[in-house]
Design an enzyme around this catalytic site. Structure first.
Site, PDB file in Angstrom:
ATOM      1  N   ARG A 175       0.811  -1.218   0.000  1.00 35.22           N
ATOM      2  CA  ARG A 175       0.000   0.000   0.000  1.00 35.22           C
ATOM      3  C   ARG A 175       0.852   1.278   0.000  1.00 35.22           C
ATOM      4  NH1 ARG A 175      -1.216   1.786   5.740  1.00 35.22           N
ATOM      5  NH2 ARG A 175       0.352   0.723   6.961  1.00 35.22           N
ATOM      6  N   ARG A 179       4.551   8.619  -5.691  1.00 31.73           N
ATOM      7  CA  ARG A 179       3.850   9.618  -6.491  1.00 31.73           C
ATOM      8  C   ARG A 179       4.806  10.334  -7.438  1.00 31.73           C
ATOM      9  NH1 ARG A 179       1.048  11.768  -1.281  1.00 31.73           N
ATOM     10  NH2 ARG A 179      -0.289   9.978  -0.840  1.00 31.73           N
ATOM     11  N   ARG A 258       3.337  -7.040  17.747  1.00 33.09           N
ATOM     12  CA  ARG A 258       4.467  -6.135  17.909  1.00 33.09           C
ATOM     13  C   ARG A 258       4.020  -4.988  18.797  1.00 33.09           C
ATOM     14  NH1 ARG A 258       6.565  -2.953  14.646  1.00 33.09           N
ATOM     15  NH2 ARG A 258       4.786  -2.852  13.247  1.00 33.09           N
ATOM     16  N   ARG A 289      11.183   6.570  14.359  1.00 36.92           N
ATOM     17  CA  ARG A 289      10.749   7.939  14.083  1.00 36.92           C
ATOM     18  C   ARG A 289      10.661   8.728  15.378  1.00 36.92           C
ATOM     19  NH1 ARG A 289       4.858   5.918  11.821  1.00 36.92           N
ATOM     20  NH2 ARG A 289       4.274   4.797  13.687  1.00 36.92           N
ATOM     21  N   GLU A 314      10.468   6.845  18.912  1.00 34.60           N
ATOM     22  CA  GLU A 314       9.658   5.615  18.885  1.00 34.60           C
ATOM     23  C   GLU A 314      10.510   4.399  18.508  1.00 34.60           C
ATOM     24  OE1 GLU A 314       5.812   6.011  16.951  1.00 34.60           O
ATOM     25  OE2 GLU A 314       5.959   3.974  16.166  1.00 34.60           O
ATOM     26  N   TYR A 362      -5.602  -5.272  12.546  1.00 33.20           N
ATOM     27  CA  TYR A 362      -5.150  -3.900  12.630  1.00 33.20           C
ATOM     28  C   TYR A 362      -6.221  -2.991  12.038  1.00 33.20           C
ATOM     29  CZ  TYR A 362      -2.802   0.405  12.719  1.00 33.20           C
ATOM     30  OH  TYR A 362      -2.526   1.714  13.013  1.00 33.20           O
ATOM     31  N   ASP A 364      -7.555   1.107  11.672  1.00 27.71           N
ATOM     32  CA  ASP A 364      -7.440   2.530  11.963  1.00 27.71           C
ATOM     33  C   ASP A 364      -8.702   2.950  12.722  1.00 27.71           C
ATOM     34  OD1 ASP A 364      -4.961   3.440  11.084  1.00 27.71           O
ATOM     35  OD2 ASP A 364      -5.611   3.489   8.995  1.00 27.71           O
TER      36      ASP A 364
HETATM   37  P1  FAD Z   1      -8.176  -0.111  22.050  1.00 28.82           P
HETATM   38  O1  FAD Z   1      -8.046   1.335  21.803  1.00 28.82           O
HETATM   39  O2  FAD Z   1      -6.941  -0.903  22.248  1.00 28.82           O
HETATM   40  O3  FAD Z   1      -9.138  -0.315  23.321  1.00 28.82           O
HETATM   41  C1  FAD Z   1      -9.256  -1.567  23.978  1.00 28.82           C
HETATM   42  C2  FAD Z   1      -9.393  -1.294  25.453  1.00 28.82           C
HETATM   43  O4  FAD Z   1      -9.656  -2.519  26.144  1.00 28.82           O
HETATM   44  C3  FAD Z   1      -8.124  -0.714  26.068  1.00 28.82           C
HETATM   45  O5  FAD Z   1      -8.377   0.544  26.664  1.00 28.82           O
HETATM   46  C4  FAD Z   1      -7.712  -1.767  27.093  1.00 28.82           C
HETATM   47  O6  FAD Z   1      -7.145  -1.201  28.272  1.00 28.82           O
HETATM   48  C5  FAD Z   1      -9.040  -2.442  27.398  1.00 28.82           C
HETATM   49  N1  FAD Z   1      -8.858  -3.785  27.969  1.00 28.82           N
HETATM   50  C6  FAD Z   1      -8.062  -4.762  27.500  1.00 28.82           C
HETATM   51  N2  FAD Z   1      -8.113  -5.826  28.336  1.00 28.82           N
HETATM   52  C7  FAD Z   1      -8.962  -5.518  29.336  1.00 28.82           C
HETATM   53  C8  FAD Z   1      -9.403  -6.190  30.512  1.00 28.82           C
HETATM   54  N3  FAD Z   1      -8.946  -7.421  30.835  1.00 28.82           N
HETATM   55  N4  FAD Z   1     -10.281  -5.570  31.340  1.00 28.82           N
HETATM   56  C9  FAD Z   1     -10.723  -4.302  31.049  1.00 28.82           C
HETATM   57  N5  FAD Z   1     -10.312  -3.612  29.960  1.00 28.82           N
HETATM   58  C10 FAD Z   1      -9.449  -4.212  29.108  1.00 28.82           C
HETATM   59  N6  FAD Z   1      -5.493   4.861  13.923  1.00 28.82           N
HETATM   60  C11 FAD Z   1      -5.736   5.924  13.100  1.00 28.82           C
HETATM   61  O7  FAD Z   1      -6.856   6.060  12.593  1.00 28.82           O
HETATM   62  N7  FAD Z   1      -4.761   6.857  12.850  1.00 28.82           N
HETATM   63  C12 FAD Z   1      -3.530   6.767  13.401  1.00 28.82           C
HETATM   64  O8  FAD Z   1      -2.685   7.638  13.151  1.00 28.82           O
HETATM   65  C13 FAD Z   1      -3.240   5.668  14.253  1.00 28.82           C
HETATM   66  N8  FAD Z   1      -2.014   5.554  14.805  1.00 28.82           N
HETATM   67  C14 FAD Z   1      -1.764   4.487  15.624  1.00 28.82           C
HETATM   68  C15 FAD Z   1      -0.489   4.388  16.193  1.00 28.82           C
HETATM   69  C16 FAD Z   1      -0.201   3.331  17.029  1.00 28.82           C
HETATM   70  C17 FAD Z   1       1.156   3.243  17.661  1.00 28.82           C
HETATM   71  C18 FAD Z   1      -1.186   2.340  17.281  1.00 28.82           C
HETATM   72  C19 FAD Z   1      -0.890   1.172  18.179  1.00 28.82           C
HETATM   73  C20 FAD Z   1      -2.452   2.442  16.735  1.00 28.82           C
HETATM   74  C21 FAD Z   1      -2.755   3.506  15.881  1.00 28.82           C
HETATM   75  N9  FAD Z   1      -4.013   3.647  15.307  1.00 28.82           N
HETATM   76  C22 FAD Z   1      -4.276   4.716  14.490  1.00 28.82           C
HETATM   77  C23 FAD Z   1      -5.081   2.649  15.546  1.00 28.82           C
HETATM   78  C24 FAD Z   1      -6.027   3.032  16.714  1.00 28.82           C
HETATM   79  O9  FAD Z   1      -5.297   3.095  17.903  1.00 28.82           O
HETATM   80  C25 FAD Z   1      -7.135   1.960  16.802  1.00 28.82           C
HETATM   81  O10 FAD Z   1      -7.892   1.931  15.630  1.00 28.82           O
HETATM   82  C26 FAD Z   1      -8.130   2.164  17.954  1.00 28.82           C
HETATM   83  O11 FAD Z   1      -7.536   2.646  19.117  1.00 28.82           O
HETATM   84  C27 FAD Z   1      -8.761   0.821  18.243  1.00 28.82           C
HETATM   85  O12 FAD Z   1      -9.775   0.934  19.219  1.00 28.82           O
HETATM   86  P2  FAD Z   1     -10.228  -0.377  19.999  1.00 28.82           P
HETATM   87  O13 FAD Z   1     -11.381   0.019  20.833  1.00 28.82           O
HETATM   88  O14 FAD Z   1     -10.415  -1.508  19.061  1.00 28.82           O
HETATM   89  O15 FAD Z   1      -8.978  -0.809  20.880  1.00 28.82           O
HETATM   90  N1  UDP Z   2       8.105   2.391   5.723  1.00 28.12           N
HETATM   91  C1  UDP Z   2       9.448   2.547   5.414  1.00 28.12           C
HETATM   92  N2  UDP Z   2      10.041   3.769   5.586  1.00 28.12           N
HETATM   93  C2  UDP Z   2       9.378   4.838   6.055  1.00 28.12           C
HETATM   94  C3  UDP Z   2       8.004   4.697   6.358  1.00 28.12           C
HETATM   95  C4  UDP Z   2       7.397   3.461   6.178  1.00 28.12           C
HETATM   96  O1  UDP Z   2      10.100   1.588   5.024  1.00 28.12           O
HETATM   97  O2  UDP Z   2       9.984   5.927   6.199  1.00 28.12           O
HETATM   98  C5  UDP Z   2       7.491   1.057   5.513  1.00 28.12           C
HETATM   99  C6  UDP Z   2       7.673   0.136   6.729  1.00 28.12           C
HETATM  100  O3  UDP Z   2       7.855  -1.180   6.244  1.00 28.12           O
HETATM  101  C7  UDP Z   2       6.356   0.250   7.454  1.00 28.12           C
HETATM  102  C8  UDP Z   2       5.356   0.452   6.314  1.00 28.12           C
HETATM  103  O4  UDP Z   2       6.088   1.188   5.321  1.00 28.12           O
HETATM  104  O5  UDP Z   2       6.078  -0.924   8.196  1.00 28.12           O
HETATM  105  C9  UDP Z   2       4.103   1.233   6.722  1.00 28.12           C
HETATM  106  O6  UDP Z   2       4.495   2.462   7.320  1.00 28.12           O
HETATM  107  P1  UDP Z   2       3.480   3.537   7.915  1.00 28.12           P
HETATM  108  O7  UDP Z   2       4.282   4.645   8.516  1.00 28.12           O
HETATM  109  O8  UDP Z   2       2.493   3.873   6.864  1.00 28.12           O
HETATM  110  O9  UDP Z   2       2.674   2.714   8.994  1.00 28.12           O
HETATM  111  P2  UDP Z   2       2.695   2.661  10.582  1.00 28.12           P
HETATM  112  O10 UDP Z   2       4.053   2.182  10.987  1.00 28.12           O
HETATM  113  O11 UDP Z   2       2.402   4.037  11.090  1.00 28.12           O
HETATM  114  O12 UDP Z   2       1.616   1.675  10.871  1.00 28.12           O
END
Ligand code: FAD
Ligand code: UDP
Length: 386
Positions: A175, A179, A258, A289, A314, A362, A364
């Site tokens: 994905r 560009r 992870r 990053r 990070e 996974y 968003d």
């Molecule tokens: P979660 O947010 O994980 O909520 C689950 C909850 O369940 C947690 O609060 C946890 O504490 C609770 N829980 C677990 N076990 C128990 C238990 N035994 N008892 C009580 N509570 C419990 N999405 C985007 O759209 N844009 C982004 O830029 C983006 N960046 C991200 C960057 C990172 C590093 C990560 C990890 C995710 C990112 N996401 C992003 C994805 C986004 O975080 C998720 O889509 C969203 O938070 C998922 O919501 P959820 O309710 O499924 O899970």
């Molecule tokens: N990636 C890379 N170099 C960069 C940014 C991304 O090689 O500077 C690759 C890497 O394999 C990563 C994937 O593109 O796992 C997706 O990256 P993105 O930042 O979109 O996703 P995120 O890590 O935020 O889920």
């Protein structure tokens, strides 16, 4: 018990379901979360010293092309005009991402037109012409040619996944946009922005109703508190958004994830990077990053401290016991294990498994909200009406 529905997990899946249950059926909903705050991984808070809004579990940018989701989230928050742009440092120089004509011309010290750049990249990618790459290394080379792949993808990916790219599936970067113009918007969605008053204010508004109660620092698997699995399942409808393998006491084995973790730096400067996210594509920098949170909210200029800034570096690693599970690793073995757990979930009385942990997917934020709206209509509302 004072609830018609119990929601385990106050992340976006759980909050959306709770909001819908009250609005559409008038149900009384109790939400529990093991953490001491709502919002799940999208939670954020204000840093006292700098005034920056820190996204505690990593940078969260909201974007969607789903009109239903956009309309839904706008009921609870306004969004800023923020559009995500990322830069990367390679070999002592800063380049724009995703790879675009600006990146290509800077890298090759050239002034190619879009068509010339296309031809150059096609020629460089030619070593793998006609093949269907199965691993990330070959996919990367066939997408952008070896020089750009080795500069921007190879080492970053190895840092992020701690696995040689030739052993990773090609799907990870399928994905990745390339560009042949100067467009460096990271996302291609119709709508994008950050919640004007922060993520937590948005989430608080979703559940601001006397029929919704919340218990924080409450573990569903702790039998010493009343909102636990053994006391509730079969007695009341439950929406469970924790890890699916944990629900079944890991009886079939553990799914692999992870995780990311952060090291904080503070500087006596107004602006350290000049952008919110700087990637580091070379192996000599151990983190992938750095996030400079202040720069997500330039519209808050008057509320920010201009003498100091906070940066989170990070790092990425395989999740161990006690780590937050973030990205499903999704090997063939994981997928097969998850499908066995999924069969078990279908036998649980009145329990709906949702969200990224509950379905080992996974998502968003916009996808998790959409899946919660659908699950509510299809599975949860009929249960509540019964
Ligand atoms: P979660 O947010 O994980 O909520 C689950 C909850 O369940 C947690 O609060 C946890 O504490 C609770 N829980 C677990 N076990 C128990 C238990 N035994 N008892 C009580 N509570 C419990 N999405 C985007 O759209 N844009 C982004 O830029 C983006 N960046 C991200 C960057 C990172 C590093 C990560 C990890 C995710 C990112 N996401 C992003 C994805 C986004 O975080 C998720 O889509 C969203 O938070 C998922 O919501 P959820 O309710 O499924 O899970
Ligand atoms: N990636 C890379 N170099 C960069 C940014 C991304 O090689 O500077 C690759 C890497 O394999 C990563 C994937 O593109 O796992 C997706 O990256 P993105 O930042 O979109 O996703 P995120 O890590 O935020 O889920």
């Amino acid at each position: 018990m004072d609830a018609d529905l119990v929601v385990v997990g106050a992340g976006l899946f759980g909050l959306t379901v709770a909001q819908q249950a009250v609005e559409k059926t008038g149900a009384r909903v109790h939400i529990i979360d093991v953490r001491d705050h709502i919002g799940g991984n999208a939670y954020s808070y204000k840093d006292e010293e700098t005034g920056a809004e820190i996204h505690q579990y990593g940078a969260h940018l909201f974007h969607t092309s789903n009109a239903k989701v956009w309309e839904y989230v706008n009921r609870f928050t306004e969004f800023t005009h923020y559009t995500h742009r990322v830069y990367t440092t390679h070999n002592g120089e800063v380049f724009p991402l995703p790879i675009n004509l600006g990146t290509i011309n800077q890298f090759f010290h050239s002034h190619y037109t879009p068509e010339q750049a296309r031809n150059v990249i096609a020629e460089q990618a030619g070593e793998l012409a006609g093949t269907d790459p199965e691993n990330l290394n070959d996919q990367g080379i066939s997408l952008i040619g070896r020089p750009l792949y080795e500069a921007f993808i190879k080492n970053y990916t190895a840092k992020q996944w701690q696995t040689d790219p030739s052993e990773l599936p090609a799907s990870i970067i399928k994905r990745l946009p390339v560009r042949f113009n100067y467009d460096n918007h990271y996302f291609k969605d119709t709508w994008e922005g950050l919640p004007k008053d922060g993520y937590t204010a948005w989430f608080e508004r979703m559940i601001d109703d006397p029929r919704i109660s919340v218990s924080l620092s409450t573990d569903f698997f702790d039998p010493s508190q009343p909102w636990n699995r053994d006391a509730l399942v079969g007695q009341v409808p439950v929406v469970y958004t924790g890890p699916v393998d944990r629900y079944f006491d890991y009886q079939l084995g553990e799914l692999q994830w992870r995780t990311v973790y952060f090291k904080e730096q503070r500087y006596n400067e107004d602006d350290h990077f000049g952008c919110p996210v700087m990637n580091f594509s070379d192996p000599d920098v151990p983190y992938t990053r750095a996030i400079e949170f202040k720069n997500f909210n330039p519209e808050r200029y008057d509320q920010l401290n201009h003498e100091r800034t906070v940066v989170w570096e990070e790092y990425s690693r395989f999740a161990r016991k006690g780590d937050e599970p973030y990205y499903p690793i999704n090997t063939a073995a994981d997928r097969s294990l998850y499908s066995q757990y999924k069969e078990l979930t279908e036998q649980q009385p009145q329990v709906v498994f949702g969200g990224r942990l509950g379905t080992y997917a996974y998502y968003d934020m916009h996808q998790v909200i959409n899946s919660a709206l659908i699950a509510f209509d299809k599975q949860i509302e009929p249960m509540l009406k019964n």
